[in-house]
Design an enzyme around this catalytic site. Sequence first.
Site, PDB file in Angstrom:
ATOM      1  N   LYS A 127      38.072 -66.932 -17.033  1.00  0.00           N
ATOM      2  CA  LYS A 127      37.309 -67.504 -17.869  1.00  0.00           C
ATOM      3  C   LYS A 127      37.645 -68.702 -18.432  1.00  0.00           C
ATOM      4  CE  LYS A 127      35.592 -64.199 -20.444  1.00  0.00           C
ATOM      5  NZ  LYS A 127      34.782 -62.875 -20.099  1.00  0.00           N
ATOM      6  N   ASP A 167      29.686 -66.184 -23.128  1.00  0.00           N
ATOM      7  CA  ASP A 167      30.500 -65.069 -23.617  1.00  0.00           C
ATOM      8  C   ASP A 167      30.416 -65.039 -24.771  1.00  0.00           C
ATOM      9  OD1 ASP A 167      33.140 -63.113 -22.879  1.00  0.00           O
ATOM     10  OD2 ASP A 167      33.873 -63.685 -24.829  1.00  0.00           O
TER      11      ASP A 167
END
Length: 445
Positions: A127, A167
């Site tokens: 991430k 995201d």
Amino acid sequence: MKDEALQAIYDAILRRDPGEDEFHQAVSEVLDSIAVVLRERPELADERLIERLCEPERQLVFRVAWEDDEGAVQVNRGFRVEFNGALGPYKGGLRFHRTVKLGTMKFLGFEQTFKNAITGLGIGGAKGGSDFDPRGRSDREIMRFCQAFMTELYRHLGEHTDVPAGDIGVGARELGYLFGQYKRITNRYEAGVLTGKGIGWGGSHVRKEATGYGLVYFVREMLARRGEGLEGKKCVLSGSGNVALYAIEKLHSLGAKVVACSDSDGTVHDRDGIDLALLKQIKEVERGRVRDYAERRGAEYLEGQRPWAIRGHIALPCATQNELDVDDVAKLVENGCKVVAEGANMPVTPRAIDLLHEEQVDFGPGKAANAGGVATSALEMQQNARREVWTFGDTEAHLAQIMKDIHATCAKTAEAFGAPDDYVLGANAAGFIRVAETMRALGVV
Ligand code: GLU
């Protein structure tokens, strides 16, 4: 934690990474679930495998300096946490939000490792993102920020190394600027280095819709197990971004009715069912707020509130972490809610999950229920590698099958460990077993 060895590992993490509450929360949930697995498969903890699994393979933290429209220099912090690459290139989105810190990236990268594993595809977990706040920024500012961000990050990426996507705060516009800068610096048209690209330049059909559609497919499987369908079901969901919009689209096309959605300012309660065309116009074209939707539609607007007090059979938190707590569960249960599934990452708090289980509300954890987005990213990588473009129908059929398989894997694994209704156990155990077996095969690294 009931298991002593796991408790000791967890205590060491608390000491070593103080203040990373979200990361602790994510680790604690997984360690809780795998205690039963380790009782049957103790070899999966050999050679400090659990300690290695909880330690990111690489954590990048970098300065992002850029100029705003007034010519003032702004300084943000960029991150990429390459958590686990046992199953394939690091894979996971980028989040641009003012609350982003290293602990947030670590929790998301940790979750992503298990989520990616249960898709059955060849992708590791990662991430990244920044504490940059895109709200109120002009297009040009967004572009300059993305260029500055990629000027550092590009050296760590590659289609066989690390493949980011979007995201919160990162969609097609940002991915375009990021890809443009990557191409400029490297002098390579390497489509497979990012996913979520536009359809004209290497993107995949259904990627935009995938997380929301996938969530609904997962919920459909959960309901089918109870002998029910989506037809006529009333739903409340939070968020109004990419996940929420396409969850609403699929729910409506399958005969359900969504009566509430939200953003960080408030909730709209539309008794007639959300008018998706209007909501898309406001969110995707005008980049507006749900307050604008409520005004234009003449629907009720609940300033500063979340949607969990509104009556619905199904509740889908699709906004952000820890947005649904025990008090909310109490309201949902009182209002007859029977199914909760996570469109966002870790939106339901651990105490709220316990209460859902106690109240026998079916609960679909994000690692399984929202895995359709990253799974379709992997399909985008496949198309890029083969220089192919699949049709919308073919890609959606793949996604539907993957979600069915994920559901079956979770249900079967939960059953094998004696808790057939516990999808949390099923998802964590299935993800863990695949990653751990692979880590053992790859040796101590
Ligand atoms: N950010 C999404 C997730 O949480 C998608 C990641 C990806 O497509 O790589 O799974």
